[in-house]
Write an enzyme that holds these catalytic residues in place. Structure first.
Site, PDB file in Angstrom:
ATOM      1  CB  SER A 163       2.933   4.449  -3.112  1.00  0.00           C
ATOM      2  OG  SER A 163       3.854   5.448  -3.147  1.00  0.00           O
ATOM      3  CG  ASP A 190      -1.555   6.644  -7.688  1.00  0.00           C
ATOM      4  OD1 ASP A 190      -1.369   6.844  -8.961  1.00  0.00           O
ATOM      5  OD2 ASP A 190      -1.615   7.491  -6.822  1.00  0.00           O
ATOM      6  CG  ASP A 209       9.845  -4.620 -14.631  1.00  0.00           C
ATOM      7  OD1 ASP A 209      10.573  -4.834 -15.187  1.00  0.00           O
ATOM      8  OD2 ASP A 209       9.321  -3.560 -14.020  1.00  0.00           O
ATOM      9  CG  HIS A 264      -0.894   8.070  -3.348  1.00  0.00           C
ATOM     10  ND1 HIS A 264      -0.467   7.835  -4.453  1.00  0.00           N
ATOM     11  CD2 HIS A 264       0.200   7.763  -2.514  1.00  0.00           C
ATOM     12  CE1 HIS A 264       0.720   6.931  -4.347  1.00  0.00           C
ATOM     13  NE2 HIS A 264       1.173   7.024  -3.323  1.00  0.00           N
TER      14      HIS A 264
END
Length: 395
Positions: A163, A190, A209, A264
């Site tokens: 998250s 997620d 990244d 989630h």
């Protein structure tokens, strides 16, 4: 999907998350835009776990050579470093941090560092947590540079975030590259959507990244961001709510936690299972239709989501899961034999030492690794993959 304004999102998610028992709350309810000043050393903790201290964390601090030397940190073992999500903590029972830590330590010889930044991700200050992501990311990057400066090989680092933690991982990866350090792998579970929607000014995770960025989307359009943002983006069950099994839980007693949180958190649950079952989540490349998560032209297989993801793959991938553990369609009831590389005896830094391990020490390590690869007897179906996973992750 049209989203409401940021302030409205903050208030909505504050209400929903605060009412859900699966989320951790460390602060009283209040304004979404008001919080406290950041004290990095106090608010961002690096908790080390190894096979020698599985249940009791050793705190590491930035630039603290003596504490690092006295800890169980092993310079010859891979490092899995994990960032939890909003409203969680690194010590919460049955939450993502502890579950992931246990899975890695069951896998084999690992340094596992859980980053507890719960003071900065407490309900209800979601927008503050988003604003502070660059601060958290830079502090994490400084800590990783500290380890590298002390002789830890950057090629051993696997940075994982759930998250909001996934977005911090992205900031850390960007910052490290300004110091000529590029992480080998970032796994994003997620990544958060609120305040990161398409027209947001907030920087978000990107393929640049790390050398390999893999993303698992499970709650796209609600708490999770459905947009592809890695080298490989996986969309189990279409990547959106409700994930299989979420509707079967006791909605009458816990409907807020199920509707908002279940899909989630499936992202980290799938990944945790894949640590022991790297071939448990076979996926196929698929070109999406105009609606995300819908396959238009399914491609070939031979790709795995989670720990077993091959860092050479590129594109969007889709798969189905079971509605209960084991979630992976190819997962087995028992965990496979450890796939972690068997590296030489610990290289321990002396207090105030700054030099790197000698070349001969690393040569010995490579020889032992080669002998291990030739002699180890693991499950036949997982043997080839185990060699690939660990070699790719350490190169």
């Amino acid at each position: 999907m049209v989203l409401p304004a940021a302030s409205t999102l903050c208030n909505v998610f504050t209400f929903l998350l605060a009412g859900s028992p699966i989320f951790y709350s460390a602060a009283p309810r209040g304004s979404c835009s008001t919080c406290c000043a950041i004290k990095e050393r106090e608010d961002i903790k690096f908790m080390l776990y190894t096979s020698r201290n599985r249940n009791s964390a050793q705190l590491l601090h930035l630039s603290d050579d003596a504490r690092l030397a006295q800890s169980n940190f092993n310079f010859n073992y891979p490092l899995a470093i994990y960032l939890h999500g909003f409203s969680e903590s690194a010590t919460g029972e049955r939450q993502s941090s502890q579950e992931l830590k246990d899975a890695f330590l069951r896998r084999g010889n690992y340094n596992v560092i859980l980053i507890d930044w719960s003071a900065m991700t407490a309900v209800p200050w979601y927008s503050n947590a988003v604003e502070n992501l660059p601060v958290s990311g830079r502090y994490l990057a400084r800590f990783l540079r500290f380890l590298v400066d002390k002789g830890y090989p950057a090629k051993y680092i696997h940075l994982i975030g759930f998250s909001l933690g996934a977005e911090v991982a992205g900031f850390a990866g960007k910052q490290l590259q300004e110091w000529s350090i590029k992480l080998p792998r970032i796994t994003a579970l997620d990544p958060a959507l609120p305040l990161f929607e398409g027209n947001s000014s907030n920087r978000r995770l990107s393929p640049s990244d790390a050398r390999f960025v893999d993303v698992i989307h499970t709650d796209g359009g609600l708490l999770g961001n459905p947009a592809p943002m890695g080298h490989a983006d996986f969309y189990p069950n279409g990547g959106r709510p409700l994930q299989p099994g979420c509707a079967k839980q006791n909605i009458a007693n816990n409907w807020l936690g199920i509707i908002v949180g279940c899909s989630h958190q499936r992202a980290w649950e799938y990944f945790v299972e894949s640590i022991a079952q790297p071939r448990g989540f076979p996926a196929q490349r698929c070109e999406p239709s105009e609606m995300f998560g819908i396959c238009r032209e399914p491609g070939g297989g031979g790709v795995y989501m989670g720990m077993g993801a091959d860092p050479r793959i590129r594109g969007k991938f889709y798969l189905d899961t079971n509605d209960a553990k084991p979630f992976g369609r190819s997962s087995r009831p028992r965990a496979i034999v450890s796939l972690a590389p068997r590296l030489p005896i610990a290289y321990k830094l002396r207090p105030n030492a700054t030099r790197q391990p000698s070349v001969s020490r690393w040569a010995i390590g490579q020889k032992e690794q080669q002998q291990y690869d030739e002699e180890v007897d693991v499950d036949e179906d997982n043997n080839a993959l185990s060699n690939n996973i660990d070699r790719f992750s350490l190169t």
